[in-house]
Design a protein around this motif. Sequence first.
Motif, PDB file in Angstrom:
ATOM      1  N   VAL A  39       0.930  -1.324  -0.134  1.00 16.28           N
ATOM      2  CA  VAL A  39       0.228  -0.133  -0.065  1.00 16.28           C
ATOM      3  C   VAL A  39       0.696   1.378   0.012  1.00 16.28           C
ATOM      4  O   VAL A  39       1.962   1.273   0.846  1.00 16.28           O
ATOM      5  CB  VAL A  39      -1.012  -0.081   1.616  1.00 16.28           C
ATOM      6  CG1 VAL A  39      -1.811   0.820   1.487  1.00 16.28           C
ATOM      7  CG2 VAL A  39      -1.783  -0.923   1.298  1.00 16.28           C
ATOM      8  N   SER A  40       0.532   2.345  -0.966  1.00 19.57           N
ATOM      9  CA  SER A  40       1.651   3.398  -1.211  1.00 19.57           C
ATOM     10  C   SER A  40       1.019   4.369  -0.225  1.00 19.57           C
ATOM     11  O   SER A  40       2.104   5.916   0.825  1.00 19.57           O
ATOM     12  CB  SER A  40       1.609   3.789  -2.816  1.00 19.57           C
ATOM     13  OG  SER A  40       0.148   4.597  -2.744  1.00 19.57           O
ATOM     14  N   GLY A  41       0.011   4.372   0.553  1.00 21.57           N
ATOM     15  CA  GLY A  41      -0.332   5.247   1.719  1.00 21.57           C
ATOM     16  C   GLY A  41      -0.421   5.080   2.468  1.00 21.57           C
ATOM     17  O   GLY A  41      -0.074   3.615   3.139  1.00 21.57           O
ATOM     18  N   SER A  42      -1.431   5.157   3.490  1.00 25.44           N
ATOM     19  CA  SER A  42      -1.240   4.716   4.664  1.00 25.44           C
ATOM     20  C   SER A  42      -2.578   3.214   4.766  1.00 25.44           C
ATOM     21  O   SER A  42      -3.101   3.176   3.499  1.00 25.44           O
ATOM     22  CB  SER A  42      -2.593   5.983   5.744  1.00 25.44           C
ATOM     23  OG  SER A  42      -3.360   5.628   5.290  1.00 25.44           O
ATOM     24  N   ALA A  43      -2.421   2.021   5.731  1.00 26.41           N
ATOM     25  CA  ALA A  43      -3.445   1.111   5.929  1.00 26.41           C
ATOM     26  C   ALA A  43      -4.392   1.878   7.166  1.00 26.41           C
ATOM     27  O   ALA A  43      -3.973   1.746   8.433  1.00 26.41           O
ATOM     28  CB  ALA A  43      -3.244   0.101   6.514  1.00 26.41           C
ATOM     29  N   HIS A  44      -5.777   1.485   7.331  1.00 29.67           N
ATOM     30  CA  HIS A  44      -6.618   2.024   7.995  1.00 29.67           C
ATOM     31  C   HIS A  44      -7.844   0.821   8.625  1.00 29.67           C
ATOM     32  O   HIS A  44      -8.049   1.108   7.530  1.00 29.67           O
ATOM     33  CB  HIS A  44      -7.252   3.458   7.673  1.00 29.67           C
ATOM     34  CG  HIS A  44      -7.992   3.838   9.314  1.00 29.67           C
ATOM     35  ND1 HIS A  44      -7.439   5.012   9.871  1.00 29.67           N
ATOM     36  CD2 HIS A  44      -8.977   3.420   9.598  1.00 29.67           C
ATOM     37  CE1 HIS A  44      -8.593   4.885  10.936  1.00 29.67           C
ATOM     38  NE2 HIS A  44      -9.823   4.349  10.393  1.00 29.67           N
TER      39      HIS A  44
END
Lengths: 417, 97
Positions: A39-44
């Motif tokens: 995942v290039s961004g955040s994982a929530h």
Amino acid sequence: MSDLRVEKGATARLDHVEGDLMVSSNGRITAAKGGLVTVSGSAHFESNAEVDCDFQCDSLTVERGTLRSTGNLVVNREADVAHTLRVEGKFSAQRIEVGGRMYAGSVSCSGPVRVGGIVEVAETLEAGSVDVGGKVSVKGPVKTKDFDVGGKAEVGGGSISGRVNVKGVFASSGPLEFGELQVYGKCTLPAGCKGQKVSAYGKLSVGGAFTCEEIKVEGFTEVRGDCSAGNIVANGWLRVHGSLAFSGTLETSGQGEVRDDVRGADLRVGGRFRARKVILTNKAEVAGEFLETQQGLKAKSVTVGSGTTCRGPIVAERVELGSSLVSFANWGTSWAGQSIRIRAIGRMTNVEDVYGGEVVLEKNSRCKRIFANRVQVAEGCTAEQVSYTDEFRGAPKGRTFFTRQPEKVDSLPPFPL
Amino acid sequence: MKSKRTKVDLYATILEVIRRYPEGGRVTRISYGVGVPVDRLKVMLEALSANGLVRKIAAEDEEGEEGGVYYYAVTARGLEFLETYWKMKGFLAAFGA
């Protein structure tokens, strides 16, 4: 950027997510190919979730519940888990914050690891610092700078270069190198540990040879091997199953037992102390109940406080027996010093053979034989034999008691140590 | 069998967990760390706060008004309590207690 949301209870087969990933409660992530999801961004994660593959993201947040990962978990920046994180493989991040519990195969974190409750690691833990409110259990070695645990900590050895502060119990099953180790309760170390400073209020137990610059234990100290230190303060029990070497001072005010030899600079004994042999480069101050050696005590100067018993020969340039406890005045502020003072009142100083340059017997001292260049005896003293080469100064007859009258000799017999 | 934590042990654990949040910890996070449900923890936090061991900080919303959310931080007296508690535990451990 194409953010992705995994709905409640759904399973998502993913490969790469460009943007952020949001996972609702009971969501499940699996890998579409190659066993890795990135995942290039955040994982929530909103609540309980499962990641059934290796997983990599920029940052990770878990709002509630448990996040379970069966593979490796790599977080480029911060991992923030409110409750529980279970990683079966390796977990690496720049910064880790877990509110409740963290279980992992191994942990690698370049920054701080902060966990409110419990940390259990099956293999190794590497971190900038470790700060845990409850308990830490690491089966393998630990590598970190500072290690602060509110309750209990068990590690498999390793290296903690800075400060170890464990409030309850600390145990290491493998050799540990540490900077400063402060344990309020019980501290158990195996053989071969090395450190700068260890202080324990409760008990320090070392399974074999131990090297530490400074040892300070208020309660019980036991070293099941040779012990080497700079300075040692053991206010309760001190038991060394091998030899004890120190470059500075050994101060013990409780009960001390060393099976083999004691070698060091200064020794201050209050209470009881036993050793096979004590060899010092500077001075010994003995107060309290007794000092017992099988082969003797040798120092530059030896002062035995009034009311103290010494078994075994004493060899020193200057020996002073029955000295007033004023010389131990700097001990007087501690409870141990006060205790020694009270116990010594009204008792005779009692030693065996004394060999030295100058021997001074203060009031009411008793010794077996004295071999010295100069001897000074105060009233109320008793001795079996006094042999001197230069000078004898004694109290008037009738106030000193000798089995054989003091005799001047040409030379003294060889000293035993 | 593991012995049950006494009330004092629990208070010390709570303070140890809160101590790890110098900026103040939320009650849910603290409850996860201590392993005690939020409703029970709130009662104990009130007791700690009443005795001056914990400081209760009201969080302000974007408009600067209190929204009923509180953060908890350890006071100097709380740290003193912890120091004394662990020292006493250490002394007792030396006696084999």
